[in-house]
Design a protein around this motif. Structure first.
Motif, PDB file in Angstrom:
ATOM      1  N   LEU A  30       0.823  -1.214   0.000  1.00 12.99           N
ATOM      2  CA  LEU A  30       0.000   0.000   0.000  1.00 12.99           C
ATOM      3  C   LEU A  30       0.858   1.265   0.000  1.00 12.99           C
ATOM      4  O   LEU A  30       0.570   2.221  -0.723  1.00 12.99           O
ATOM      5  CB  LEU A  30      -0.917   0.012   1.221  1.00 12.99           C
ATOM      6  CG  LEU A  30      -2.280  -0.648   1.072  1.00 12.99           C
ATOM      7  CD1 LEU A  30      -2.934  -0.788   2.435  1.00 12.99           C
ATOM      8  CD2 LEU A  30      -3.175   0.129   0.119  1.00 12.99           C
ATOM      9  N   ASN A  31       1.894   1.267   0.828  1.00 14.06           N
ATOM     10  CA  ASN A  31       2.729   2.471   0.890  1.00 14.06           C
ATOM     11  C   ASN A  31       3.361   2.782  -0.457  1.00 14.06           C
ATOM     12  O   ASN A  31       3.439   3.945  -0.858  1.00 14.06           O
ATOM     13  CB  ASN A  31       3.816   2.321   1.950  1.00 14.06           C
ATOM     14  CG  ASN A  31       4.553   3.617   2.193  1.00 14.06           C
ATOM     15  OD1 ASN A  31       3.947   4.666   2.411  1.00 14.06           O
ATOM     16  ND2 ASN A  31       5.872   3.583   2.123  1.00 14.06           N
ATOM     17  N   ALA A  32       3.785   1.739  -1.162  1.00 12.12           N
ATOM     18  CA  ALA A  32       4.361   1.952  -2.494  1.00 12.12           C
ATOM     19  C   ALA A  32       3.291   2.388  -3.491  1.00 12.12           C
ATOM     20  O   ALA A  32       3.477   3.352  -4.246  1.00 12.12           O
ATOM     21  CB  ALA A  32       5.045   0.675  -2.967  1.00 12.12           C
ATOM     22  N   ALA A  33       2.154   1.699  -3.497  1.00 13.29           N
ATOM     23  CA  ALA A  33       1.109   1.985  -4.487  1.00 13.29           C
ATOM     24  C   ALA A  33       0.531   3.383  -4.316  1.00 13.29           C
ATOM     25  O   ALA A  33       0.238   4.075  -5.308  1.00 13.29           O
ATOM     26  CB  ALA A  33      -0.001   0.947  -4.376  1.00 13.29           C
ATOM     27  N   LEU A  34       0.370   3.818  -3.070  1.00 12.71           N
ATOM     28  CA  LEU A  34      -0.232   5.129  -2.817  1.00 12.71           C
ATOM     29  C   LEU A  34       0.677   6.287  -3.210  1.00 12.71           C
ATOM     30  O   LEU A  34       0.233   7.436  -3.256  1.00 12.71           O
ATOM     31  CB  LEU A  34      -0.615   5.247  -1.341  1.00 12.71           C
ATOM     32  CG  LEU A  34      -1.805   4.377  -0.900  1.00 12.71           C
ATOM     33  CD1 LEU A  34      -1.921   4.340   0.622  1.00 12.71           C
ATOM     34  CD2 LEU A  34      -3.103   4.876  -1.520  1.00 12.71           C
ATOM     35  N   GLN A  35       1.930   6.011  -3.534  1.00 10.00           N
ATOM     36  CA  GLN A  35       2.857   7.060  -3.952  1.00 10.00           C
ATOM     37  C   GLN A  35       3.059   7.102  -5.465  1.00 10.00           C
ATOM     38  O   GLN A  35       3.767   7.974  -5.977  1.00 10.00           O
ATOM     39  CB  GLN A  35       4.212   6.871  -3.260  1.00 10.00           C
ATOM     40  CG  GLN A  35       4.142   7.078  -1.756  1.00 10.00           C
ATOM     41  CD  GLN A  35       5.481   6.887  -1.092  1.00 10.00           C
ATOM     42  OE1 GLN A  35       6.365   7.741  -1.164  1.00 10.00           O
ATOM     43  NE2 GLN A  35       5.661   5.756  -0.432  1.00 10.00           N
ATOM     44  N   LEU A  36       2.432   6.182  -6.180  1.00 10.19           N
ATOM     45  CA  LEU A  36       2.554   6.159  -7.643  1.00 10.19           C
ATOM     46  C   LEU A  36       1.724   7.275  -8.263  1.00 10.19           C
ATOM     47  O   LEU A  36       0.677   7.656  -7.734  1.00 10.19           O
ATOM     48  CB  LEU A  36       2.095   4.804  -8.181  1.00 10.19           C
ATOM     49  CG  LEU A  36       2.927   3.586  -7.754  1.00 10.19           C
ATOM     50  CD1 LEU A  36       2.235   2.308  -8.199  1.00 10.19           C
ATOM     51  CD2 LEU A  36       4.339   3.660  -8.318  1.00 10.19           C
ATOM     52  N   GLN A  37       2.172   7.780  -9.397  1.00  5.74           N
ATOM     53  CA  GLN A  37       1.480   8.843 -10.118  1.00  5.74           C
ATOM     54  C   GLN A  37       0.773   8.266 -11.351  1.00  5.74           C
ATOM     55  O   GLN A  37       1.415   7.938 -12.340  1.00  5.74           O
ATOM     56  CB  GLN A  37       2.475   9.932 -10.541  1.00  5.74           C
ATOM     57  CG  GLN A  37       3.231  10.580  -9.390  1.00  5.74           C
ATOM     58  CD  GLN A  37       2.313  11.310  -8.442  1.00  5.74           C
ATOM     59  OE1 GLN A  37       1.397  12.031  -8.851  1.00  5.74           O
ATOM     60  NE2 GLN A  37       2.542  11.145  -7.142  1.00  5.74           N
ATOM     61  N   GLY A  38      -0.541   8.110 -11.255  1.00 11.01           N
ATOM     62  CA  GLY A  38      -1.342   7.667 -12.389  1.00 11.01           C
ATOM     63  C   GLY A  38      -0.942   6.342 -12.997  1.00 11.01           C
ATOM     64  O   GLY A  38      -0.810   6.238 -14.222  1.00 11.01           O
ATOM     65  N   PRO A  39      -0.767   5.280 -12.209  1.00 13.56           N
ATOM     66  CA  PRO A  39      -0.383   3.990 -12.790  1.00 13.56           C
ATOM     67  C   PRO A  39      -1.523   3.357 -13.588  1.00 13.56           C
ATOM     68  O   PRO A  39      -2.698   3.548 -13.264  1.00 13.56           O
ATOM     69  CB  PRO A  39      -0.065   3.141 -11.557  1.00 13.56           C
ATOM     70  CG  PRO A  39      -0.922   3.721 -10.475  1.00 13.56           C
ATOM     71  CD  PRO A  39      -0.963   5.198 -10.752  1.00 13.56           C
ATOM     72  N   ARG A  87       6.987  -4.543 -18.687  1.00 16.09           N
ATOM     73  CA  ARG A  87       7.276  -3.802 -19.922  1.00 16.09           C
ATOM     74  C   ARG A  87       6.128  -3.956 -20.922  1.00 16.09           C
ATOM     75  O   ARG A  87       5.738  -2.992 -21.597  1.00 16.09           O
ATOM     76  CB  ARG A  87       8.588  -4.296 -20.535  1.00 16.09           C
ATOM     77  CG  ARG A  87       9.832  -3.864 -19.755  1.00 16.09           C
ATOM     78  CD  ARG A  87      11.095  -4.146 -20.543  1.00 16.09           C
ATOM     79  NE  ARG A  87      11.325  -5.570 -20.708  1.00 16.09           N
ATOM     80  CZ  ARG A  87      12.018  -6.334 -19.863  1.00 16.09           C
ATOM     81  NH1 ARG A  87      12.552  -5.791 -18.768  1.00 16.09           N
ATOM     82  NH2 ARG A  87      12.197  -7.618 -20.100  1.00 16.09           N
ATOM     83  N   GLU A  88       5.557  -5.153 -21.012  1.00 14.99           N
ATOM     84  CA  GLU A  88       4.457  -5.409 -21.952  1.00 14.99           C
ATOM     85  C   GLU A  88       3.195  -4.635 -21.585  1.00 14.99           C
ATOM     86  O   GLU A  88       2.527  -4.059 -22.451  1.00 14.99           O
ATOM     87  CB  GLU A  88       4.116  -6.904 -21.971  1.00 14.99           C
ATOM     88  CG  GLU A  88       5.055  -7.773 -22.765  1.00 14.99           C
ATOM     89  CD  GLU A  88       4.609  -9.224 -22.716  1.00 14.99           C
ATOM     90  OE1 GLU A  88       3.371  -9.468 -22.614  1.00 14.99           O
ATOM     91  OE2 GLU A  88       5.474 -10.110 -22.763  1.00 14.99           O
ATOM     92  N   THR A  89       2.847  -4.640 -20.309  1.00 11.60           N
ATOM     93  CA  THR A  89       1.573  -4.066 -19.872  1.00 11.60           C
ATOM     94  C   THR A  89       1.656  -2.588 -19.520  1.00 11.60           C
ATOM     95  O   THR A  89       0.650  -1.888 -19.531  1.00 11.60           O
ATOM     96  CB  THR A  89       1.064  -4.815 -18.614  1.00 11.60           C
ATOM     97  OG1 THR A  89       2.044  -4.684 -17.561  1.00 11.60           O
ATOM     98  CG2 THR A  89       0.830  -6.296 -18.923  1.00 11.60           C
ATOM     99  N   GLY A  90       2.847  -2.123 -19.174  1.00 11.09           N
ATOM    100  CA  GLY A  90       2.983  -0.759 -18.677  1.00 11.09           C
ATOM    101  C   GLY A  90       2.556  -0.602 -17.227  1.00 11.09           C
ATOM    102  O   GLY A  90       2.442   0.525 -16.720  1.00 11.09           O
ATOM    103  N   TYR A  91       2.314  -1.732 -16.555  1.00  8.04           N
ATOM    104  CA  TYR A  91       1.928  -1.686 -15.153  1.00  8.04           C
ATOM    105  C   TYR A  91       3.144  -1.337 -14.289  1.00  8.04           C
ATOM    106  O   TYR A  91       4.298  -1.615 -14.644  1.00  8.04           O
ATOM    107  CB  TYR A  91       1.378  -3.034 -14.687  1.00  8.04           C
ATOM    108  CG  TYR A  91       0.017  -3.416 -15.213  1.00  8.04           C
ATOM    109  CD1 TYR A  91      -0.653  -2.627 -16.157  1.00  8.04           C
ATOM    110  CD2 TYR A  91      -0.617  -4.571 -14.772  1.00  8.04           C
ATOM    111  CE1 TYR A  91      -1.902  -2.988 -16.631  1.00  8.04           C
ATOM    112  CE2 TYR A  91      -1.869  -4.940 -15.242  1.00  8.04           C
ATOM    113  CZ  TYR A  91      -2.499  -4.154 -16.179  1.00  8.04           C
ATOM    114  OH  TYR A  91      -3.733  -4.527 -16.650  1.00  8.04           O
ATOM    115  N   ALA A  92       2.884  -0.770 -13.120  1.00  5.95           N
ATOM    116  CA  ALA A  92       3.951  -0.424 -12.178  1.00  5.95           C
ATOM    117  C   ALA A  92       4.319  -1.656 -11.356  1.00  5.95           C
ATOM    118  O   ALA A  92       3.464  -2.269 -10.716  1.00  5.95           O
ATOM    119  CB  ALA A  92       3.497   0.698 -11.258  1.00  5.95           C
ATOM    120  N   LEU A  93       5.594  -2.013 -11.395  1.00  2.00           N
ATOM    121  CA  LEU A  93       6.077  -3.172 -10.654  1.00  2.00           C
ATOM    122  C   LEU A  93       6.384  -2.775  -9.212  1.00  2.00           C
ATOM    123  O   LEU A  93       7.157  -1.849  -8.959  1.00  2.00           O
ATOM    124  CB  LEU A  93       7.341  -3.729 -11.317  1.00  2.00           C
ATOM    125  CG  LEU A  93       8.017  -4.925 -10.629  1.00  2.00           C
ATOM    126  CD1 LEU A  93       7.096  -6.133 -10.602  1.00  2.00           C
ATOM    127  CD2 LEU A  93       9.325  -5.264 -11.335  1.00  2.00           C
TER     128      LEU A  93
END
Length: 304
Positions: free
Chosen positions: A56-65, A133-139
């Motif tokens: 959660l801490n990582a995901a909540l800091q992402l910008q528009g994933p 890389r294929e999906t553009g999702y945030a790892l």
């Protein structure tokens, strides 16, 4: 490098989305082991594991994933799936083909898609990076990410507020994200507390790494009942924190881990996975340990 301010910020960030887990005690278990033991009950956390804190801490800091992707044997998978659901995002989780069916089912129940075809402990990270890389999702890495480490460290802030005094904390070690976060918080606020890691026999890459002064990788996935700590090597970013702040790493056989798991069920009436019981196992052996111990019960995703 990870610091107390990072962990305090993480605690504020994730507070609306997680449980403040209780600390449990058993008088009969204390009498049996001759110790005063406080169990931080992260098996009662959302998704059944501490892993949701870091995810959660990582995901909540992402910008528009576009979405989230993770590599995991199970608990981090559920944490990322829950984080994605919280943010209204799709999630894809790469899990070894032989990972726990219970953990795979739970990950899917949170709405994530599980990719496990041909996945092993050895190749899972490469597969996840390719899919990212294929999906553009945030790892979101399961441990080697300061945001994840900070999230895991939030449980130590709770523990300090819940237990007036203890001398050491026992923490199961896989990639090192949990122990790095816990050690950072504890040593900043209570430097006299010893931070002790615990690993299974045959999966003691962290112990070997600290002894060698460099990261030592296992040649293949270890066989152990503690399936959540089957990493091949501690993280590049977690290792320096462990070198600075972790007092020692203890190694226990699987038979003692299973004995500890049974004791937790019998005396605490709590169902935990073997990796959680791993942290208690040194108290059942001849290791010299201080009298007042905190034990992190890291997860409860297990069925007999």
């Amino acid at each position: 490098m990870l610091n107390l301010e990072d962990i305090e910020a993480a605690a504020r960030r994730i507070a609306p989305h997680i449980h403040r887990t209780p600390v449990l005690k058993s008088q009969s278990l204390n009498e049996k082991l001759g110790k005063e033991i406080y169990f931080k009950a992260e098996h009662l956390q959302k998704t059944g594991s501490f892993k949701v804190r870091g995810a959660l801490n990582a995901a909540l800091q992402l910008q528009g994933p576009k979405g989230l992707i993770a590599v995991s044997s199970g608990n981090h998978a559920q944490g990322v799936a829950y984080a994605a659901r919280t943010l209204g995002l799709p999630a894809l989780v790469v899990m070894p083909q032989d990972a726990s069916p219970t953990k795979k089912a739970a990950t899917r129940a949170y709405g994530a898609r599980v990719f496990d075809q041909g996945v092993t402990v050895e190749n899972r990270e490469a597969i996840a990076q390719g899919l990212a890389r294929e999906t553009g999702y945030a790892l979101i890495h399961p441990f080697d990410d300061p945001r994840v480490m900070a999230g895991q460290g939030t449980l130590a802030l709770e523990l300090l507020a819940q237990v007036e005094a203890f001398d050491a904390v026992l923490v199961a070690v896989g990639g090192g994200g949990l122990i790095a976060g816990v050690a950072t918080a504890l040593k900043a606020l209570r430097p006299e507390i010893e931070v002790i890691g615990v690993e299974p026999e045959g999966a003691h890459d962290a112990q070997q790494s600290l002894a060698a002064g460099r990261r030592v990788a296992l040649s293949q996935a270890p066989r152990t009942v503690a399936d959540a700590v089957r990493t091949l090597v501690v993280g590049e970013q977690t290792f320096p924190v462990m070198q600075r702040l972790v007092g020692r790493i203890l190694v226990v056989p699987d038979a003692v881990t299973l004995q500890a798991q049974r004791l937790i069920l019998e005396r605490l009436k709590q169902v935990v996975e073997p990796t959680a019981a791993l942290a208690l196992a040194p108290a059942l052996m001849d290791y010299p340990l201080p009298q007042r111990l905190a034990v992190v019960l890291c997860g409860g995703n297990w069925l007999p």
